[in-house]
Design a protein around this motif. Sequence first.
Motif, PDB file in Angstrom:
ATOM      1  N   LYS A  51      31.879  55.509  50.814  1.00 44.07           N
ATOM      2  CA  LYS A  51      31.325  54.820  51.982  1.00 44.07           C
ATOM      3  C   LYS A  51      31.389  55.657  53.250  1.00 44.07           C
ATOM      4  O   LYS A  51      30.495  55.593  54.092  1.00 44.07           O
ATOM      5  N   ARG A  52      32.470  56.445  53.400  1.00 43.79           N
ATOM      6  CA  ARG A  52      32.627  57.220  54.633  1.00 43.79           C
ATOM      7  C   ARG A  52      31.520  58.255  54.816  1.00 43.79           C
ATOM      8  O   ARG A  52      31.318  58.763  55.927  1.00 43.79           O
ATOM      9  N   THR A  97      27.502  66.029  51.789  1.00 46.80           N
ATOM     10  CA  THR A  97      27.995  65.135  52.837  1.00 46.80           C
ATOM     11  C   THR A  97      29.527  65.087  52.887  1.00 46.80           C
ATOM     12  O   THR A  97      30.089  64.329  53.672  1.00 46.80           O
ATOM     13  N   GLN A  98      30.192  65.882  52.080  1.00 41.88           N
ATOM     14  CA  GLN A  98      31.651  65.794  51.970  1.00 41.88           C
ATOM     15  C   GLN A  98      32.380  66.189  53.251  1.00 41.88           C
ATOM     16  O   GLN A  98      33.457  65.694  53.555  1.00 41.88           O
ATOM     17  N   LEU A  99      31.804  67.060  54.045  1.00 37.07           N
ATOM     18  CA  LEU A  99      32.424  67.503  55.295  1.00 37.07           C
ATOM     19  C   LEU A  99      31.942  66.655  56.474  1.00 37.07           C
ATOM     20  O   LEU A  99      31.780  67.134  57.590  1.00 37.07           O
ATOM     21  N   VAL A 100      31.732  65.368  56.213  1.00 35.55           N
ATOM     22  CA  VAL A 100      31.138  64.457  57.189  1.00 35.55           C
ATOM     23  C   VAL A 100      31.922  64.381  58.496  1.00 35.55           C
ATOM     24  O   VAL A 100      31.324  64.355  59.581  1.00 35.55           O
ATOM     25  N   LYS A 101      33.233  64.323  58.450  1.00 34.18           N
ATOM     26  CA  LYS A 101      34.033  64.193  59.672  1.00 34.18           C
ATOM     27  C   LYS A 101      33.868  65.431  60.555  1.00 34.18           C
ATOM     28  O   LYS A 101      33.803  65.332  61.780  1.00 34.18           O
ATOM     29  N   ILE A 102      33.803  66.581  59.923  1.00 31.55           N
ATOM     30  CA  ILE A 102      33.571  67.825  60.658  1.00 31.55           C
ATOM     31  C   ILE A 102      32.149  67.841  61.205  1.00 31.55           C
ATOM     32  O   ILE A 102      31.910  68.211  62.353  1.00 31.55           O
ATOM     33  N   ALA A 103      31.191  67.402  60.380  1.00 32.99           N
ATOM     34  CA  ALA A 103      29.789  67.364  60.795  1.00 32.99           C
ATOM     35  C   ALA A 103      29.603  66.446  62.000  1.00 32.99           C
ATOM     36  O   ALA A 103      28.888  66.794  62.954  1.00 32.99           O
ATOM     37  N   ASP A 104      30.231  65.282  61.972  1.00 32.59           N
ATOM     38  CA  ASP A 104      30.117  64.330  63.086  1.00 32.59           C
ATOM     39  C   ASP A 104      30.561  64.971  64.403  1.00 32.59           C
ATOM     40  O   ASP A 104      29.908  64.810  65.438  1.00 32.59           O
ATOM     41  N   GLU A 105      31.660  65.695  64.347  1.00 34.17           N
ATOM     42  CA  GLU A 105      32.185  66.314  65.563  1.00 34.17           C
ATOM     43  C   GLU A 105      31.274  67.441  66.044  1.00 34.17           C
ATOM     44  O   GLU A 105      31.063  67.612  67.251  1.00 34.17           O
ATOM     45  N   LEU A 106      30.717  68.194  65.099  1.00 30.00           N
ATOM     46  CA  LEU A 106      29.811  69.283  65.473  1.00 30.00           C
ATOM     47  C   LEU A 106      28.534  68.750  66.109  1.00 30.00           C
ATOM     48  O   LEU A 106      28.007  69.333  67.062  1.00 30.00           O
ATOM     49  N   VAL A 107      28.036  67.626  65.600  1.00 27.66           N
ATOM     50  CA  VAL A 107      26.844  67.005  66.187  1.00 27.66           C
ATOM     51  C   VAL A 107      27.145  66.535  67.611  1.00 27.66           C
ATOM     52  O   VAL A 107      26.335  66.710  68.524  1.00 27.66           O
ATOM     53  N   LYS A 108      28.335  65.972  67.824  1.00 27.55           N
ATOM     54  CA  LYS A 108      28.747  65.556  69.170  1.00 27.55           C
ATOM     55  C   LYS A 108      28.796  66.757  70.117  1.00 27.55           C
ATOM     56  O   LYS A 108      28.559  66.632  71.322  1.00 27.55           O
ATOM     57  N   MET A 109      29.122  67.925  69.569  1.00 33.94           N
ATOM     58  CA  MET A 109      29.214  69.146  70.378  1.00 33.94           C
ATOM     59  C   MET A 109      27.846  69.764  70.664  1.00 33.94           C
ATOM     60  O   MET A 109      27.750  70.766  71.366  1.00 33.94           O
ATOM     61  N   GLY A 110      26.792  69.171  70.100  1.00 33.32           N
ATOM     62  CA  GLY A 110      25.456  69.675  70.369  1.00 33.32           C
ATOM     63  C   GLY A 110      24.875  70.577  69.298  1.00 33.32           C
ATOM     64  O   GLY A 110      23.918  71.318  69.552  1.00 33.32           O
ATOM     65  N   TYR A 111      25.426  70.510  68.083  1.00 32.76           N
ATOM     66  CA  TYR A 111      24.912  71.314  66.978  1.00 32.76           C
ATOM     67  C   TYR A 111      24.202  70.436  65.944  1.00 32.76           C
ATOM     68  O   TYR A 111      24.439  69.228  65.866  1.00 32.76           O
ATOM     69  N   GLN A 112      23.356  71.042  65.173  1.00 32.63           N
ATOM     70  CA  GLN A 112      22.812  70.432  63.964  1.00 32.63           C
ATOM     71  C   GLN A 112      23.555  71.047  62.784  1.00 32.63           C
ATOM     72  O   GLN A 112      23.768  72.265  62.763  1.00 32.63           O
ATOM     73  N   THR A 113      23.968  70.246  61.829  1.00 31.41           N
ATOM     74  CA  THR A 113      24.584  70.819  60.636  1.00 31.41           C
ATOM     75  C   THR A 113      23.550  70.860  59.516  1.00 31.41           C
ATOM     76  O   THR A 113      22.737  69.945  59.359  1.00 31.41           O
ATOM     77  N   VAL A 114      23.587  71.942  58.772  1.00 25.55           N
ATOM     78  CA  VAL A 114      22.761  72.083  57.575  1.00 25.55           C
ATOM     79  C   VAL A 114      23.721  72.233  56.402  1.00 25.55           C
ATOM     80  O   VAL A 114      24.555  73.143  56.376  1.00 25.55           O
ATOM     81  N   SER A 115      23.643  71.292  55.469  1.00 30.37           N
ATOM     82  CA  SER A 115      24.515  71.347  54.293  1.00 30.37           C
ATOM     83  C   SER A 115      23.658  71.119  53.055  1.00 30.37           C
ATOM     84  O   SER A 115      22.452  70.861  53.155  1.00 30.37           O
TER      85      SER A 115
END
Length: 287
Positions: A51-52, A97-115
């Motif tokens: 779910k996370r 999607t396993q690194l979701v918590k890291i991805a969320d923070e990177l998006v907040k910092m103004g990045y797009q994540t590609v996984s």
Amino acid sequence: MTKKAQKSTQSLQIPKSILFIAKILERISPKLTTLFAARLFTTPIKYKIPKREWQMEEQSRKTKLYIPTIQKKIQVYHYGESEKKVLLVHGWSGRGTQLVKIADELVKMGYQTVSFDAPAHGKSEGKTTIMTEFIASILELEKQFGPFEFAVGHSLGGMSILNAIKQNLQVKKAVIIGSGDVIQDILEDFVKKLKLSVTYATLLKAHFEKKFGEPMEHYSAHFAAQEVKIPVLVIHDQNDADVSVKAAHHIHKHLEKSELMITEHLGHRKILGSEAVIHNITSFLNS
């Protein structure tokens, strides 16, 4: 150790039926046992998305990408809208999607994540795969969706990133979390989990070297690290039951510019959601 700590450090268990087959084959034929072990070693387990990770899975723009060098298609996740991109690479039996918590923070910092779901993982093609296919996927992703500012990898994903940088992946900084290192150590740990004689690690190594035509140790993380000149943050848990913390110290020793963060009681997977770990990652990337 507390029950909470014990729970956090548990490693994946091999089903008893698999152990039974391995033991029977070991009594019959070393060759058959080696082939059976090789098949298992290259076959990831596909888990349901927890779910996370649902939000990242739902909100990502998803594309399929063909990797010419391995002739397989992989599922790619584009999370966030920024032109500044960070590559995320999951580990064995993981998901994009396993690194979701890291991805969320990177998006907040103004990045797009590609996984991506690596070959034979998640929604990508194939039933078997190996690290060289992770590396091929990374390099093709850079061609099609790069450039990437940074790269963050977990476990086999960390090893793959170092090897991809060695093969000219262009990023400013990298973060590796719970990364394995020496191929022989990985093979020995695998055959021990199968409850086979440690000699099968050598037989497995010879099998793969004959199949792929190159020394497996060339893909050890510390071997690749010697050619990595960018800053790398190495993160590992002292109590990681899947990959010994000695791997982190050894990789750190062979990197030209690196920082080392050792956590406690987070194990191999819980470490990906740790606030302290994520804070260290963002601070490192921002510095």
